[in-house]
Motif scaffolding. Structure first.
Motif, PDB file in Angstrom:
ATOM      1  N   PRO A  67       0.830  -1.207   0.000  1.00  0.00           N
ATOM      2  CA  PRO A  67       0.000   0.000   0.000  1.00  0.00           C
ATOM      3  C   PRO A  67       0.867   1.262   0.000  1.00  0.00           C
ATOM      4  CG  PRO A  67      -0.010  -1.017   2.151  1.00  0.00           C
ATOM      5  CD  PRO A  67       0.741  -1.939   1.245  1.00  0.00           C
ATOM      6  N   ALA A  68       0.252   2.342  -0.416  1.00  0.00           N
ATOM      7  CA  ALA A  68       0.955   3.627  -0.497  1.00  0.00           C
ATOM      8  C   ALA A  68       0.701   4.443   0.760  1.00  0.00           C
ATOM      9  CB  ALA A  68       0.480   4.382  -1.735  1.00  0.00           C
ATOM     10  N   GLY A  69       1.352   5.572   0.831  1.00  0.00           N
ATOM     11  CA  GLY A  69       1.128   6.508   1.928  1.00  0.00           C
ATOM     12  C   GLY A  69       2.064   6.293   3.099  1.00  0.00           C
ATOM     13  N   LYS A  70       2.203   7.350   3.901  1.00  0.00           N
ATOM     14  CA  LYS A  70       3.093   7.320   5.056  1.00  0.00           C
ATOM     15  C   LYS A  70       2.711   6.195   6.028  1.00  0.00           C
ATOM     16  CE  LYS A  70       2.769  10.471   8.247  1.00  0.00           C
ATOM     17  NZ  LYS A  70       2.738  11.763   8.943  1.00  0.00           N
ATOM     18  N   ASN A  71       1.410   6.004   6.206  1.00  0.00           N
ATOM     19  CA  ASN A  71       0.929   4.961   7.119  1.00  0.00           C
ATOM     20  C   ASN A  71       0.604   3.658   6.396  1.00  0.00           C
ATOM     21  OD1 ASN A  71       1.081   6.711   9.330  1.00  0.00           O
ATOM     22  ND2 ASN A  71      -0.925   7.586   8.841  1.00  0.00           N
ATOM     23  N   GLN A  72       0.955   3.584   5.147  1.00  0.00           N
ATOM     24  CA  GLN A  72       0.675   2.423   4.315  1.00  0.00           C
ATOM     25  C   GLN A  72      -0.795   2.011   4.386  1.00  0.00           C
ATOM     26  OE1 GLN A  72       3.725  -0.436   5.524  1.00  0.00           O
ATOM     27  NE2 GLN A  72       4.958   0.271   3.806  1.00  0.00           N
ATOM     28  N   ASP A  73      -1.641   3.007   4.190  1.00  0.00           N
ATOM     29  CA  ASP A  73      -3.087   2.767   4.251  1.00  0.00           C
ATOM     30  C   ASP A  73      -3.815   3.336   3.041  1.00  0.00           C
ATOM     31  OD1 ASP A  73      -2.734   5.453   4.767  1.00  0.00           O
ATOM     32  OD2 ASP A  73      -4.056   5.507   6.524  1.00  0.00           O
ATOM     33  N   GLN A  74      -3.048   3.616   1.974  1.00  0.00           N
ATOM     34  CA  GLN A  74      -3.647   4.226   0.802  1.00  0.00           C
ATOM     35  C   GLN A  74      -3.538   3.315  -0.420  1.00  0.00           C
ATOM     36  OE1 GLN A  74      -1.980   8.122   0.157  1.00  0.00           O
ATOM     37  NE2 GLN A  74      -2.043   8.602   2.341  1.00  0.00           N
ATOM     38  N   PHE A  75      -4.468   3.509  -1.308  1.00  0.00           N
ATOM     39  CA  PHE A  75      -4.514   2.792  -2.581  1.00  0.00           C
ATOM     40  C   PHE A  75      -3.261   3.150  -3.373  1.00  0.00           C
ATOM     41  CE2 PHE A  75      -7.937   0.606  -4.882  1.00  0.00           C
ATOM     42  CZ  PHE A  75      -7.386   0.494  -6.144  1.00  0.00           C
ATOM     43  N   PRO A  76      -2.532   2.167  -3.915  1.00  0.00           N
ATOM     44  CA  PRO A  76      -1.366   2.510  -4.737  1.00  0.00           C
ATOM     45  C   PRO A  76      -1.788   3.320  -5.962  1.00  0.00           C
ATOM     46  CG  PRO A  76      -1.384   0.169  -4.190  1.00  0.00           C
ATOM     47  CD  PRO A  76      -2.715   0.721  -3.776  1.00  0.00           C
ATOM     48  N   ILE A  77      -0.902   4.172  -6.440  1.00  0.00           N
ATOM     49  CA  ILE A  77      -1.235   4.971  -7.612  1.00  0.00           C
ATOM     50  C   ILE A  77      -1.305   4.076  -8.847  1.00  0.00           C
ATOM     51  CG2 ILE A  77      -0.294   7.110  -6.649  1.00  0.00           C
ATOM     52  CD1 ILE A  77       2.122   6.691  -8.549  1.00  0.00           C
ATOM     53  N   ALA A  78      -2.018   4.541  -9.843  1.00  0.00           N
ATOM     54  CA  ALA A  78      -2.244   3.755 -11.061  1.00  0.00           C
ATOM     55  C   ALA A  78      -0.939   3.378 -11.750  1.00  0.00           C
ATOM     56  CB  ALA A  78      -3.152   4.512 -12.014  1.00  0.00           C
ATOM     57  N   ALA A  79       0.026   4.285 -11.774  1.00  0.00           N
ATOM     58  CA  ALA A  79       1.300   3.987 -12.459  1.00  0.00           C
ATOM     59  C   ALA A  79       1.947   2.737 -11.868  1.00  0.00           C
ATOM     60  CB  ALA A  79       2.246   5.176 -12.365  1.00  0.00           C
ATOM     61  N   LYS A  80       1.927   2.606 -10.553  1.00  0.00           N
ATOM     62  CA  LYS A  80       2.504   1.421  -9.900  1.00  0.00           C
ATOM     63  C   LYS A  80       1.701   0.172 -10.245  1.00  0.00           C
ATOM     64  CE  LYS A  80       6.108   2.332  -7.500  1.00  0.00           C
ATOM     65  NZ  LYS A  80       7.358   1.841  -8.028  1.00  0.00           N
ATOM     66  N   ILE A  81       0.390   0.274 -10.148  1.00  0.00           N
ATOM     67  CA  ILE A  81      -0.465  -0.883 -10.429  1.00  0.00           C
ATOM     68  C   ILE A  81      -0.291  -1.346 -11.865  1.00  0.00           C
ATOM     69  CG2 ILE A  81      -2.860  -1.673 -10.594  1.00  0.00           C
ATOM     70  CD1 ILE A  81      -3.463   0.077  -8.131  1.00  0.00           C
ATOM     71  N   LEU A  82      -0.212  -0.404 -12.798  1.00  0.00           N
ATOM     72  CA  LEU A  82      -0.018  -0.770 -14.208  1.00  0.00           C
ATOM     73  C   LEU A  82       1.339  -1.436 -14.429  1.00  0.00           C
ATOM     74  CD1 LEU A  82      -1.562   2.370 -15.929  1.00  0.00           C
ATOM     75  CD2 LEU A  82      -2.529   0.054 -15.873  1.00  0.00           C
ATOM     76  N   GLN A  83       2.340  -0.963 -13.718  1.00  0.00           N
ATOM     77  CA  GLN A  83       3.675  -1.562 -13.807  1.00  0.00           C
ATOM     78  C   GLN A  83       3.636  -3.001 -13.293  1.00  0.00           C
ATOM     79  OE1 GLN A  83       6.559   0.269 -11.149  1.00  0.00           O
ATOM     80  NE2 GLN A  83       8.123   0.141 -12.749  1.00  0.00           N
TER      81      GLN A  83
END
Length: 194
Positions: A67-83
């Motif tokens: 997961p994304a974000g400082k607390n690792q509680d956010q949806f990963p950005i599309a660029a990462k998911i597409l990669q």
């Protein structure tokens, strides 16, 4: 992929990738507005509609573990998911806007006419970036090597020799790649995307 298959694929992406991540409690990335997040999700669904159920589930598992974000509680950005998606199940060549753009451009048309389209296709599959001048030199060099190899094989056959299975496979794979490049270029011309 026709419109019906695309819609079904997009629904599958939402069901097998997006909803499981949201159920885990992953929030929208803080740098995105709600509208931007919804647009990102819609774009993801559109671009990943080609993926199989199993590969979408694998992608969801991978995204959940990163997961994304400082607390690792956010949806990963599309660029990462597409990669990640491209590593799990690369999109078909004719589904890629990059491939379609290259083969409808003068660059792709030259590659088709001059016989280095299979090597250009190989480069695009590996790098997924528009080839630069240095890349083009390397691509053309690989194509020249392939042409020399075919000439040597032809000369060997003319002298009464036979080709090995590996040599036949090489020729067949190169011919199939050339045909695929021509289909991509024809698809763009047919749809009128240029």
């Amino acid at each position: 992929m026709d419109a019906k298959e695309q819609a079904a694929g997009e629904a599958r992406v939402r069901r097998l990738l997006v909803e499981p991540l949201v159920r885990l409690g992953l929030a929208k990335p803080t740098k995105l507005t709600v509208a931007q997040f919804e647009a990102m999700i819609a774009d993801l669904c559109s671009k990943l509609a080609y993926m199989s159920d199993l590969n979408l589930q694998a992608l969801a598992e991978q995204a959940a573990s990163m997961p994304a974000g400082k607390n690792q509680d956010q949806f990963p950005i599309a660029a990462k998911i597409l990669q990640w998606a491209a590593a799990i199940q690369p999109p078909p060549d004719d589904a890629s806007p990059l491939f379609r753009a290259v083969f409808s451009d003068g660059l792709g048309q030259s590659a088709l006419a001059e016989g280095w389209a299979p090597e250009l296709l190989g480069h695009l599959r590996k790098s997924r970036i528009w080839p630069r001048e240095y890349d083009l030199k390397q691509i053309r060099s690989r194509a020249e090597d392939a042409r020399r190899q075919i000439v040597r094989q032809d000369e060997h056959v003319a002298r009464g020799g036979t080709l090995t299975e590996a040599e036949w496979n090489f020729r067949k794979a190169r011919r199939q790649a050339q045909d695929k490049c021509q289909r991509i270029a024809a698809l763009v011309a047919e749809v009128g995307e240029r």
